[in-house]
Scaffold this active site. Structure first.
Site, PDB file in Angstrom:
ATOM      1  N   HIS A   1       0.675  -1.204   0.258  1.00 49.06           N
ATOM      2  CA  HIS A   1      -0.089   0.028   0.102  1.00 49.06           C
ATOM      3  C   HIS A   1       0.685   1.229   0.002  1.00 49.06           C
ATOM      4  O   HIS A   1       0.864   2.005   0.899  1.00 49.06           O
ATOM      5  CB  HIS A   1      -0.955   0.003   1.163  1.00 49.06           C
ATOM      6  CG  HIS A   1      -0.560  -0.519   2.399  1.00 49.06           C
ATOM      7  ND1 HIS A   1       0.724  -0.225   3.212  1.00 49.06           N
ATOM      8  CD2 HIS A   1      -1.040  -1.495   3.262  1.00 49.06           C
ATOM      9  CE1 HIS A   1       0.939  -1.018   4.238  1.00 49.06           C
ATOM     10  NE2 HIS A   1      -0.180  -1.658   4.145  1.00 49.06           N
TER      11      HIS A   1
ATOM     12  N   ASP B   1      -5.883  -3.585  -0.126  1.00 46.07           N
ATOM     13  CA  ASP B   1      -5.864  -3.413   1.364  1.00 46.07           C
ATOM     14  C   ASP B   1      -7.208  -3.091   1.832  1.00 46.07           C
ATOM     15  O   ASP B   1      -7.523  -2.588   2.723  1.00 46.07           O
ATOM     16  CB  ASP B   1      -4.796  -2.179   1.753  1.00 46.07           C
ATOM     17  CG  ASP B   1      -4.653  -2.154   3.062  1.00 46.07           C
ATOM     18  OD1 ASP B   1      -4.750  -3.375   3.741  1.00 46.07           O
ATOM     19  OD2 ASP B   1      -4.027  -1.135   3.775  1.00 46.07           O
TER      20      ASP B   1
END
Ligand SMILES: [Zn+2]
Length: 349
Positions: free
Chosen positions: A176, A248
């Protein structure tokens, strides 16, 4: 602008499916759209052994049912001083464990068992490099003296760069990625790639903070500046193979998002693909969408892209899209990306 594209069924290289009633409520969103899903191990207690990973994998498959024949959870184990190297090697050789996830202690949800400094695990990482086991890193300093918005850059410089120098053959994913520093890091290191979320591509810190703090956009690492967002967008829409989709997606009940202390995490499994497609369409780079969503990550982890296909059509959708889901326990979770999803339909071929 109306358009239609077909892409190999995408993979999600970073997803939180939780457990129990929440797992049952969320897994279908991932299983209906994605082929592989790299499953994060931060349950409480964490998934730290091959046996726990195998049991969790079976719970996920049971919850997903048999309506998504291509869906396969790929299991990770949690990096801590309790991780047993022999167990890891056995689990990897048996095809059960695909990667190890490192969390700095206290950086995010259920990360209390994580490490104080990534360099303390060099011995383990050398074994992983020998065994070709990838390391997935939550790259965020937990030093309270470092500004929240500078913590990814600090971690990369102070911990991950020295690690990559010391164990150059280790395959590493900066998970991420949220800053231009993260983008640059993936570009500068040969064995390093970066996963990118829909929300770090679509939002910036002004969206998070103004006119008031929005808990639905609160995640770790924090959504950063517009300049950072633009750096990430231009990296992923270039088609560069070092960048791939890891949503995510991380569901929290609204009671925990809007409570005294907002939990970090955004649930985007429902509409994340539309959010990403909209970015590529707006940038006039839709030709690279399949590289980002379906090909680059597979190549990095040693897989062929899926033979199965999804069709995405950009057109106004007339049905009212859901804004929340409910679990059988009565919890609600907010779905990220409804605006973008109102311009797209996604269907299997
Ligand atoms: Zn995560």
């Amino acid at each position: 602008m109306d358009l239609t594209i077909r892409i190999p069924r995408p993979d999600d290289w970073h997803v939180h499916l939780r457990d129990g009633a929440m797992l049952e409520a969320v897994v279908g969103y991932t299983a209906r759209r994605f082929r592989y899903a790299m499953i994060m191990p931060n349950l409480n207690p964490p998934i730290a052994t091959t046996e726990l990973a195998d049991q969790y994998r079976q719970r996920i498959l049971r919850a997903a049912g048999n309506q998504s024949p291509e869906f396969q959870p790929l299991m990770t184990v949690y990096c801590s001083t309790n991780l047993d190297q022999d167990d890891l090697i056995r689990g990897h050789e048996a095809g059960i464990v695909k990667a190890v996830k490192y969390y700095p202690a206290g950086a995010t949800t259920n990360s209390d068992h994580g490490g104080d400094n990534i360099l303390n695990f060099i011995d383990l990482f050398e074994t992983m490099a020998d065994q070709k086991i990838p390391l997935l890193v939550h790259a965020e300093s937990t030093n309270p003296e470092i500004d929240l918005f500078d913590r990814e850059a600090a971690f990369l410089e102070q911990e991950l760069h020295p690690l990559c120098e010391q164990v150059p053959n280790l395959q590493v994913t900066v998970e991420h990625v949220s800053t231009s520093a993260g983008v640059d890091f993936a570009l500068a290191h040969q064995r390093v790639a970066a996963s990118v979320t829909p929300h770090h591509l679509a939002k910036n810190s002004s969206d998070l903070m103004a006119p008031e703090f929005d808990p639905d956009l609160f995640c770790k690492p924090i959504i950063n500046s517009e300049a950072d967002r633009q750096a990430i967008v231009s990296a992923v829409t270039s088609g560069n193979p070092s960048f791939f989709l890891g949503t995510d997606s991380a569901p929290h009940p609204t009671s925990e998002k809007y409570g005294e202390e907002a939990k970090a995490g955004i649930f985007n499994a429902a509409y994340g693909l539309e959010v990403v497609a909209e970015i590529f369409a707006k940038e006039n780079k839709i030709k690279y969408f399949s590289s980002f969503a379906s090909k680059n990550g597979a190549a990095f982890y040693g897989y062929e892209p899926s033979q199965d296909e999804l069709q995405l059509t950009r057109e106004q959708v007339d049905v009212e899209l859901a804004s929340t889901l409910s679990t059988r326990d009565g919890d609600k979770v907010v779905l990220f990306g409804r605006d973008e999803a109102s311009h797209w339909t996604v269907s299997p071929i």
